[in-house]
Design an enzyme around this catalytic site. Structure first.
Site, PDB file in Angstrom:
ATOM      1  N   ASP A  75       9.768  16.161  10.000  1.00  0.00           N
ATOM      2  CA  ASP A  75       9.359  15.896   8.517  1.00  0.00           C
ATOM      3  C   ASP A  75       7.723  16.022   8.488  1.00  0.00           C
ATOM      4  OD1 ASP A  75       9.522  15.449   6.012  1.00  0.00           O
ATOM      5  OD2 ASP A  75       9.774  13.130   6.139  1.00  0.00           O
ATOM      6  N   LYS A  93       9.024  -1.376   1.710  1.00  0.00           N
ATOM      7  CA  LYS A  93       7.567  -1.417   1.343  1.00  0.00           C
ATOM      8  C   LYS A  93       6.613  -1.373   2.369  1.00  0.00           C
ATOM      9  CE  LYS A  93       8.180  -3.238  -3.171  1.00  0.00           C
ATOM     10  NZ  LYS A  93       8.218  -4.259  -4.036  1.00  0.00           N
ATOM     11  N   VAL A  94       5.571  -0.690   2.517  1.00  0.00           N
ATOM     12  CA  VAL A  94       4.415  -1.044   3.215  1.00  0.00           C
ATOM     13  C   VAL A  94       3.572  -1.943   2.807  1.00  0.00           C
ATOM     14  CG1 VAL A  94       2.983   0.310   4.956  1.00  0.00           C
ATOM     15  CG2 VAL A  94       4.796   1.477   3.958  1.00  0.00           C
ATOM     16  N   LYS A 127       5.392  -2.170   7.793  1.00  0.00           N
ATOM     17  CA  LYS A 127       6.577  -1.695   7.050  1.00  0.00           C
ATOM     18  C   LYS A 127       7.741  -2.823   7.091  1.00  0.00           C
ATOM     19  CE  LYS A 127       7.088   3.061   8.170  1.00  0.00           C
ATOM     20  NZ  LYS A 127       7.995   4.233   9.016  1.00  0.00           N
ATOM     21  N   VAL A 129       5.407   2.647  -0.335  1.00  0.00           N
ATOM     22  CA  VAL A 129       6.621   2.544  -0.363  1.00  0.00           C
ATOM     23  C   VAL A 129       7.371   3.681   0.347  1.00  0.00           C
ATOM     24  CG1 VAL A 129       8.773   2.148  -1.740  1.00  0.00           C
ATOM     25  CG2 VAL A 129       6.677   1.096  -2.270  1.00  0.00           C
ATOM     26  N   GLY A 130       8.414   3.643   1.188  1.00  0.00           N
ATOM     27  CA  GLY A 130       9.187   4.617   1.489  1.00  0.00           C
ATOM     28  C   GLY A 130      10.598   4.435   1.721  1.00  0.00           C
ATOM     29  N   GLY A 131      11.370   5.156   2.124  1.00  0.00           N
ATOM     30  CA  GLY A 131      12.858   4.980   1.959  1.00  0.00           C
ATOM     31  C   GLY A 131      13.166   3.694   2.805  1.00  0.00           C
ATOM     32  N   PHE A 132      12.635   3.560   3.927  1.00  0.00           N
ATOM     33  CA  PHE A 132      12.986   2.323   4.624  1.00  0.00           C
ATOM     34  C   PHE A 132      12.567   1.134   3.668  1.00  0.00           C
ATOM     35  CE2 PHE A 132      11.302  -0.347   7.908  1.00  0.00           C
ATOM     36  CZ  PHE A 132      12.258  -0.432   9.019  1.00  0.00           C
ATOM     37  N   ILE A 172       0.868  -1.297   0.073  1.00  0.00           N
ATOM     38  CA  ILE A 172       0.068  -0.067   0.001  1.00  0.00           C
ATOM     39  C   ILE A 172       0.883   1.152  -0.171  1.00  0.00           C
ATOM     40  CG2 ILE A 172      -2.099  -0.847   1.007  1.00  0.00           C
ATOM     41  CD1 ILE A 172      -0.895   0.043   3.580  1.00  0.00           C
TER      42      ILE A 172
END
Ligand SMILES: *[C@@H]1O[C@H](CO)[C@@H](O)[C@H](O)[C@H]1NC(C)=O
Ligand SMILES: *[C@@H]1O[C@H](CO)[C@@H](O)[C@H](O)[C@H]1NC(C)=O
Ligand SMILES: *[C@@H]1O[C@H](CO)[C@@H](O)[C@H](O)[C@H]1NC(C)=O
Ligand SMILES: *[C@@H]1O[C@H](CO)[C@@H](O)[C@H](O)[C@H]1NC(C)=O
Ligand SMILES: *[C@@H]1O[C@H](CO)[C@@H](O)[C@H](O)[C@H]1NC(C)=O
Ligand SMILES: *[C@@H]1O[C@H](CO)[C@@H](O)[C@H](O)[C@H]1NC(C)=O
Ligand SMILES: *[C@@H]1O[C@H](CO)[C@@H](O)[C@H](O)[C@H]1NC(C)=O
Ligand SMILES: *[C@@H]1O[C@H](CO)[C@@H](O)[C@H](O)[C@H]1NC(C)=O
Length: 860
Positions: A647, A536-537, A551, A531-534, A529
């Protein structure tokens, strides 16, 4: 005065008084047409767009359509709000000069026309035998770039027939597929625009650029600002700022031609090559020769594999006057393109523009689909200064041997990363010192067409290993849906996780990897659902039915480990109705997984713009802002330590199924200064997201909770105006929402930029609006000291809500009361009821490596 936009825009303080020079190329055949429009119209730049009907060939069976929804980020109604829809192959035909190249621009706004679903549209575009687009989905591409609209630019070889024939062919491989286009520009371009270019890596081998058709991938005014179509001669090109593409934390310095330097084209160089504005600004490495010797000034671009590219460098010396003062080597993808470049030696004098083309083949090896451009001082030449310079850069893709120019649609995973990157517009130099990581700027995207792509500015995220493309480091989870059911996080057993303090591990529930795999169908792509720097979610199910957001970090990413820790440490100790709840984590087999409440309504941003969600009412917006302000106020004052979020933005404010706002993403958080030691800030490397970044933080690299207040001010205007914090496609003065909103407020025309949906809805009480915008403006004060505290902001928003709900009467009384209350209980305002339990357990923080950064605990 230097405005905030410019700080953000160029990363370097620039003052500007650009020489504006209009260069006119012979304006022979030029067609600017608005497709599917019977009368055409004028766009916001004052360009006239004609109707397309007379250019359709006789067999045409297409339809005209009007967009059902006007995205607030569209630069202009013309040509985007009307479209030509093709259910079968159909052509436009233009009569053109047989001797000139053709600049062709195609404009697409993928949205619903005649109730057609934009995601069904796949098509090819063929022009004079060249495939410009193949199996093209404007919808996927736009989503990938989080752009409402897309522009693609091509330069075709001179058409011997004297005609340009552009054919739109709906894909036969997809059901219900149709083709569409909103605008077409056809502009004749001198045939000598391109000459043979040296193919790097091969001695004496050249690429016959002039006999190939090209796609413009990137066009940058290096060290300068956005140059709109109206400022670029007869060719109406757009030049973008280069900073989003810079690699690493070493941005060099930008410079601009002084008043005593006049820039003049040499006789042999036609003015249409690039406008003088491009040459009047530059980026160089900086004043310190030692530093310059130790780094490469580097830009990174995402491109499609298996094509030849021409990279055009524009140079113009603006400061030095002699040969061998500034001499440098140019590398393309790690290969030497040019040794001992010296702009003065080439051009003969200061202020004289020149350009150089180099060709390179980008293959699929290593999965790298990138072009790296790097400059380094030629130490061996012993120049007077160890430095390098660049004024402009263009990258063109050449058609392959089959006459194809089309690349694939962005892949889902890559797409999501780019979407995340674009949405988050994150910026982060490598984390303090220990990083082996590299920072890579990606604003384009494989399929990203040059110019428009660059509009998705300021995207920089950390990439640890190029080869497997593991990004990590940044906060922001594009839709990290999370939500509502807040489970008590009573710890199961501490499983002795290597990365966590025993405290945090004890506070959180620990999941086994098999539980997580089971809940996410073994990390199935269909569950992704966000995607972040860390990493996927995923959406997942635990305990046989509870929805959660999961996450998953990229294994072996060290920066990921840090943020993983920070987030667990922070969230496990913070409980608040307006903060996203961490349910637990899993650390097993090198996997690091965080489990959160699922937020049914996604991010605040997706309810404001660039989506098809119904607009939020004013009251809903106020309540969401109030909720988020509570969450932040709690972070700043409610916990034992001042926690600075770092942020704050609309993608980090999530909404549960009851529309309760929750602040998310603590990956970047820092604990604040220690007041008892007279410290008022935390010194740190700048992190955060462009458009939201506190200019003071940026200038001084000092972090206070007022940096969050600034970002929140931007959020407030975003909620009011329903547009992104930065939109580089707008005229310069409008690019930064913060600057533009303040400008409009000063002029008393704020009403004009308010979200049209709000204007169309029930009227907003003017006093309420005034309070709201006044509060937002105060948050954006240049100096942190002048900004209100989060508690103050919260109170003002609550007051605005009262004004809205109860316009006459009681509000004034309430104001006085509240003011009193505020004066006395400043720091605890409205937090009490909501902060629950586990905050009390925040002891012993120094056990964690993460908290080694704590500047010191502050008692309450
Ligand atoms: C235009 O190109 C298409 C496809 O290449 C072709 O089928 C069509 O006949 C051409 N039309 C004209 C008028 O040249
Ligand atoms: C574009 O041209 C106008 C008019 O010449 C000038 O005022 C403006 O500053 C120029 N903008 C840029 C970004 O060059
Ligand atoms: C232009 O003026 C600046 C300062 O005013 C000076 O440093 C620079 O050397 C001058 N450049 C030339 C080419 O005269
Ligand atoms: C590039 O060409 C190679 C070799 O022909 C092929 O394996 C690969 O799939 C191609 N990549 C793309 C993106 O088309
Ligand atoms: C760049 O070239 C050097 C040798 O010249 C090589 O050691 C290095 O691995 C190359 N880097 C990449 C990313 O290809
Ligand atoms: C600069 O780039 C070149 C080519 O990739 C590489 O060989 C060199 O080591 C780099 N220099 C520095 C200081 O990074
Ligand atoms: C591009 O197409 C033209 C015409 O079909 C061809 O002559 C040229 O070689 C192609 N370019 C490349 C780089 O293959
Ligand atoms: C067309 O593009 C879609 C989306 O990128 C892809 O799933 C599909 O396989 C492509 N079809 C063809 C025939 O290339």
């Amino acid at each position: 005065m230097i405005s905030k936009t410019d700080i953000l825009y160029s990363l370097i303080l620039l003052s500007f008084s650009l020489n504006t020079v209009h260069v006119h190329s012979k304006d022979s055949d030029s067609y600017v047409i608005s497709c599917g429009s019977s009368s055409g119209g004028t766009d916001s730049d004052g360009r006239k767009w004609a109707s397309d009907s007379q250019f359709l060939t006789s067999s045409d069976k297409s339809n005209m359509a009007t967009a059902q929804y006007q995205d607030p980020s569209l630069p202009s109604q013309v040509p985007y709000m009307s479209a030509r829809i093709f259910n079968s192959a159909s052509s436009y035909k233009f009569s053109v000069s047989p001797k000139q190249r053709l600049l062709v621009r195609l404009h697409f706004y993928p949205t619903s026309y005649n109730s057609l679903d934009p995601s069904n549209s796949y098509f090819d575009v063929v022009a004079n035998g060249f495939t410009l687009l193949h199996n093209f989905s404007a919808s996927i591409t736009a989503q990938a770039l989080t752009q409402a609209y897309i522009m693609r630019e091509f330069s075709l070889i001179p058409p011997q027939s004297g005609y340009l024939n552009i054919t739109f062919i709906p894909s036969s491989q997809h059901d219900k597929s149709y083709a569409f286009v909103n605008g077409i520009e056809v502009i004749s371009m001198p045939a000598d625009m391109f000459k043979p270019a040296h193919l790097i890596g091969f001695q004496d081998q050249t690429v016959e650029v002039q006999s190939s058709s090209l796609q413009t991938m990137f066009r940058l005014n290096v060290g300068g600002q956005f140059i709109p179509t109206t400022n670029d001669s007869g060719l109406s090109r757009t030049w973008y700022d280069d900073s989003p593409y810079l690699f690493g934390a070493a941005f060099g310095v930008t410079s601009e031609a002084g008043k005593n330097v006049s820039i003049k084209y040499p006789p042999e160089m036609p003015g249409y090559i690039a406008p003088l504005n491009v040459y009047s600004t530059a980026r160089s490495m900086g004043p310190d020769p030692k530093i310059n010797q130790n780094y490469n000034l580097t830009w990174v671009f995402s491109v499609d594999a298996n094509f030849t590219y021409v990279v055009r460098f524009h140079f113009c010396e603006l400061q030095l006057t002699k040969i061998n003062q500034r001499v440098f080597d140019i590398f393309l993808n790690n290969r030497t393109a040019q040794k001992s470049a010296d702009a003065i030696a080439w051009a003969g004098s200061i202020g004289v523009p020149l350009y150089k083309d180099y060709a390179t083949v980008v293959n699929d090896r290593d999965g790298d689909e990138e072009i790296w451009v790097a400059l380094h001082p030629s130490v061996s030449e012993k120049p007077e200064y160890y430095d390098s310079i660049l004024n402009g850069l263009e990258i063109f893709k050449l058609n392959d041997t089959r006459g194809n120019l089309a690349g694939p649609n962005p892949e889902p995973s890559k797409m999501l990363q780019e979407a995340e990157a674009a949405a988050a517009s994150n910026f982060s130099p490598p984390p303090e010192s220990k990083s082996k990581g590299e920072v890579i700027g990606i604003a384009g995207g494989a399929a990203g067409g040059a110019a428009v792509v660059a509009a998705v500015c300021f995207v920089v995220y950390i990439k640890k290993k190029r080869k497997n493309g593991m990004e990590s480091g940044m906060g922001a989870w594009l839709p990290l849906y999370g939500n509502s059911h807040t489970s008590t996080i009573s710890g199961k057993s501490n499983t002795g996780s290597s990365h966590l303090s025993s405290l945090a591990a004890g506070l959180c529930r620990h999941f086994s990897l098999s539980e997580i795999k089971h809940g996410t169908k073994n990390f199935d792509e269909s569950q992704v659902i966000g995607v972040g720097g860390f990493g996927k979610v995923y959406k997942g199910i635990i305990d046989g039915g509870t929805q959660v957001a999961i996450k998953r970090s990229n294994p072996s990413s060290e920066q990921g480990v840090n943020e993983f820790q920070t987030e667990i440490e922070m969230l496990s100790k913070l409980r608040h109705k307006h903060l996203v709840s961490l349910i637990g984590f899993c650390e097993e087999d090198g996997e690091m997984v965080l489990v959160y409440d699922y937020m049914a309504n996604g991010t605040l941003r997706e309810h404001l713009y660039k989506s098809n969600q119904p607009p939020l009412s004013w009251k809903q917006r106020l309540e969401i802002c109030i909720g988020a302000a509570r969450g932040l106020h709690y972070l700043h004052t409610g916990a034992r330590y001042t926690i600075i979020h770092r942020d704050v933005k609309t993608t980090n404010i999530l909404l549960d199924e009851n529309w309760v706002a929750k602040v998310s993403d603590f990956g970047l958080s820092k604990t604040g200064p220690n007041i008892s030691q007279n410290q008022t800030h935390v010194s740190t490397v700048v992190k955060g997201s462009f458009g939201y970044l506190d200019p003071e933080y940026f200038r001084r690299q000092q972090l206070t909770e007022k940096s969050d207040v600034y970002s929140f001010g931007v959020v407030l205007f975003e909620v009011l105006c329903a547009r992104p914090a930065l939109n580089a496609t707008l005229p310069k003065e409008q690019v930064s929402l913060a600057d533009w909103a303040i400008h409009c407020r000063k002029k008393g025309i704020l009403g004009e930029i308010i979200d049209p949906h709000l204007k169309a809805g029930p009227p907003i009480n003017p006093e309420c609006l005034k309070k709201f915008s006044e509060t937002a403006e105060k948050c954006l004060a240049d100096h942190g000291l002048e900004r209100p505290s989060m508690g103050d902001v919260l109170w003002n928003l609550e007051f605005a809500l009262q004004l809205h709900e109860n316009p006459d009467g009681e509000a004034v009384v309430a104001q006085d009361k509240a003011n009193d209350a505020y004066a006395i209980h400043n720091s605890t305002l409205t937090v009490e009821e909501e902060s629950t339990a586990s905050e009390a357990t925040v002891e012993d923080l120094n056990t964690s490596a993460v908290f080694s950064q704590i500047v010191n605990p502050r008692g309450r």
